[in-house]
Design a protein around this motif. Structure first.
Motif, PDB file in Angstrom:
ATOM      1  N   VAL A  39       0.828  -1.204   0.000  1.00 29.14           N
ATOM      2  CA  VAL A  39       0.000   0.000   0.000  1.00 29.14           C
ATOM      3  C   VAL A  39       0.862   1.253   0.000  1.00 29.14           C
ATOM      4  N   ILE A  40       1.878   1.314   0.879  1.00 33.16           N
ATOM      5  CA  ILE A  40       2.717   2.513   0.955  1.00 33.16           C
ATOM      6  C   ILE A  40       3.518   2.698  -0.325  1.00 33.16           C
ATOM      7  N   HIS A  41       3.947   1.595  -0.957  1.00 34.51           N
ATOM      8  CA  HIS A  41       4.646   1.706  -2.233  1.00 34.51           C
ATOM      9  C   HIS A  41       3.711   2.272  -3.307  1.00 34.51           C
ATOM     10  N   ALA A  42       2.455   1.818  -3.303  1.00 38.52           N
ATOM     11  CA  ALA A  42       1.497   2.332  -4.271  1.00 38.52           C
ATOM     12  C   ALA A  42       1.218   3.808  -4.046  1.00 38.52           C
ATOM     13  N   VAL A  43       1.189   4.241  -2.768  1.00 39.97           N
ATOM     14  CA  VAL A  43       0.957   5.648  -2.451  1.00 39.97           C
ATOM     15  C   VAL A  43       2.104   6.507  -2.965  1.00 39.97           C
ATOM     16  N   ILE A  44       3.329   6.055  -2.702  1.00 38.37           N
ATOM     17  CA  ILE A  44       4.500   6.843  -3.104  1.00 38.37           C
ATOM     18  C   ILE A  44       4.590   6.934  -4.624  1.00 38.37           C
ATOM     19  N   GLU A  45       4.279   5.831  -5.305  1.00 42.91           N
ATOM     20  CA  GLU A  45       4.315   5.861  -6.768  1.00 42.91           C
ATOM     21  C   GLU A  45       3.242   6.785  -7.348  1.00 42.91           C
ATOM     22  N   ALA A  46       2.149   6.982  -6.618  1.00 47.21           N
ATOM     23  CA  ALA A  46       1.069   7.846  -7.110  1.00 47.21           C
ATOM     24  C   ALA A  46       1.354   9.317  -6.905  1.00 47.21           C
ATOM     25  N   LEU A  47       2.362   9.651  -6.070  1.00 45.56           N
ATOM     26  CA  LEU A  47       2.686  11.057  -5.830  1.00 45.56           C
ATOM     27  C   LEU A  47       3.323  11.686  -7.063  1.00 45.56           C
ATOM     28  N   PRO A  48       3.044  12.958  -7.337  1.00 52.92           N
ATOM     29  CA  PRO A  48       3.605  13.620  -8.528  1.00 52.92           C
ATOM     30  C   PRO A  48       5.052  14.093  -8.329  1.00 52.92           C
ATOM     31  N   TYR A  49       5.642  13.807  -7.177  1.00 52.03           N
ATOM     32  CA  TYR A  49       7.017  14.223  -6.885  1.00 52.03           C
ATOM     33  C   TYR A  49       7.710  13.085  -6.121  1.00 52.03           C
ATOM     34  N   ASP A  50       9.032  13.130  -6.118  1.00 55.17           N
ATOM     35  CA  ASP A  50       9.820  12.099  -5.453  1.00 55.17           C
ATOM     36  C   ASP A  50       9.883  12.366  -3.956  1.00 55.17           C
ATOM     37  N   VAL A  51       9.771  11.311  -3.189  1.00 55.70           N
ATOM     38  CA  VAL A  51       9.881  11.390  -1.741  1.00 55.70           C
ATOM     39  C   VAL A  51      10.930  10.377  -1.291  1.00 55.70           C
ATOM     40  N   PRO A  52      12.083  10.820  -0.852  1.00 54.36           N
ATOM     41  CA  PRO A  52      13.092   9.870  -0.344  1.00 54.36           C
ATOM     42  C   PRO A  52      12.640   9.303   0.999  1.00 54.36           C
ATOM     43  N   TYR A  53      12.830   8.038   1.182  1.00 49.48           N
ATOM     44  CA  TYR A  53      12.407   7.400   2.431  1.00 49.48           C
ATOM     45  C   TYR A  53      13.302   6.197   2.706  1.00 49.48           C
ATOM     46  N   GLU A  54      13.276   5.792   3.941  1.00 46.13           N
ATOM     47  CA  GLU A  54      14.035   4.619   4.363  1.00 46.13           C
ATOM     48  C   GLU A  54      13.252   3.915   5.465  1.00 46.13           C
ATOM     49  N   PHE A  55      13.140   2.612   5.368  1.00 48.62           N
ATOM     50  CA  PHE A  55      12.395   1.828   6.351  1.00 48.62           C
ATOM     51  C   PHE A  55      13.329   1.349   7.465  1.00 48.62           C
TER      52      PHE A  55
END
Length: 385
Positions: free
Chosen positions: A13-29
């Motif tokens: 779900v979180i991967h799908a959310v990030i891919e749907a954003l119109p800009y890049d969001v750096p993140y680390e789990f």
């Protein structure tokens, strides 16, 4: 650099959310050690040890005081899963009555009698099969209407209006009998599976053992419902839960957990268990609104064996009600009433001179009796309508 690779429904779900954003969001789990409760994980976000928390975190009022949640991405709430068993009552002496509801049986019986009466009215003056003593005429009317159920009426219909009514009614009967036969075949051949219990109060009353996940906050909720400590058994995985259901008297009668976990369990063991409607509602697990269909299909789609009607549990057998056929009954009723109106108009027009000779001083009911006596007379020369 070592990176934590985490998989699962919430991660998809979180991967799908990030891919749907119109800009890049750096993140680390970062993996969080298994907490005693999810409140500990929420508290870490409140203390700013983490920027956000990703997981199956239920939206609750006390947690909303300290952190903000995203939009819910899946319905939550506490659900109950119980084993399913074959419904022994689905095959009994009166099983032939089950395909239709009582209101449809009653409506069908009334229409069979009504059609017999309509045909008698249309045929009485011109057809010798519909004449005779009052008892004979009543029995003929009943017999003709009921015999259309199996298309065995032996009386010949001679008027066009009566033929029109019979044709429309036989079309309705044909559809009803075919539908009835299909549903009855399902009752007699397909295994009918029913949940062993559907009421939490019945579990409490019988003192049955129930299961819940180890370390879950459901312990307090179940205690408030009225369960005792000796009724509880915990499990750590879906396989352990399945074993508890299979242990008979030493196992459990039902299991409680968040609805998404129960959906996943039932999707895996659908031939043995079924999920009862959510006992307590919650706001859900949180995330942004994205197209969740492919994620849900990946994790919650039932196995292919669940599509087999002989193994899939079904708590409600298919029955046909009046709402399924009211349109057909409406057509038959309108056709019958229309035929009666046309017949009445033609009859009154044919005997208008006779009716004009009736003494105007007599009462209304006496006039009706005169009209009925004229109607009861056999028509001397029948001309096809």
């Amino acid at each position: 650099m070592n990176r934590t690779n985490v998989t699962g429904y919430c991660m998809d779900v979180i991967h799908a959310v990030i891919e749907a954003l119109p800009y890049d969001v750096p993140y680390e789990f970062f993996a969080f050690a298994k907490p005693e409760s999810y409140d500990d994980l929420v508290n870490q976000v409140f203390l700013e040890n983490y920027d956000a928390a990703v997981g199956d975190i239920t939206i609750r009022a006390n947690r909303s005081l300290y952190v903000d949640f995203t939009l819910p991405y899946i319905e939550s709430g506490i659900s109950m899963v119980v084993p399913i068993k074959e419904d022994t009552n689905s095959k009994n002496t009166w099983v032939f009555l089950k395909p239709l509801t009582w209101d449809l049986w009653a409506a069908s019986g009334c229409f069979f009698i009504f059609i017999g009466f309509v045909v008698w009215v249309l045929e009485h003056r011109i057809n010798k099969d519909f004449r005779g003593s009052p008892n004979q005429q009543i029995s003929t009317s009943f017999w003709f209407g009921l015999s259309t159920m199996v298309f065995t009426h032996r009386e010949q219909v001679v008027s066009c209006l009566a033929r029109f009514v019979v044709i429309v009614w036989c079309f309705v009967v044909l559809i009803m009998t075919q539908s009835y036969a299909a549903i009855l075949a399902t009752f007699l051949t397909v295994q009918q599976l029913q949940p062993t219990v559907t009421d939490v109060n019945l579990l409490i009353k019988n003192g049955d053992s129930v299961g819940y996940p180890t370390g879950s906050s459901l312990y307090g909720t179940l205690k408030q419902l009225g369960f005792h400590d000796e009724n509880f058994k915990t499990y750590n995985s879906a396989e352990e839960l399945d074993e508890l259901f299979q242990n008979g008297n030493h196992g459990i009668s039902a299991a409680f957990d968040e609805a998404p976990y129960m959906r996943l369990f039932v999707a895996t063991f659908c031939s043995k268990n079924t999920m009862i409607e959510s006992t307590f509602k919650a706001d859900g697990f949180a995330s942004e609104g994205v197209d969740m269909r492919h994620v849900d299909n990946k994790w919650f789609r039932k196995k292919a064996s669940c599509s087999n009607p002989h193994t899939a549990g079904s708590s409600n057998s298919v029955t046909l009600g009046l709402d399924s056929f009211w349109g057909l009954f409406l057509i038959a009723g309108v056709a019958s009433l229309l035929a009666l109106l046309i017949f009445a108009a033609m009859f009154l027009d044919e005997h208008r001179y006779t009716l004009r000779c009736i003494d105007p001083e007599i009462s209304f009911w006496r006039r009706i009796c005169v009209i009925l006596r004229v109607y009861d007379q056999k028509r001397p020369q029948f001309k096809d309508l």
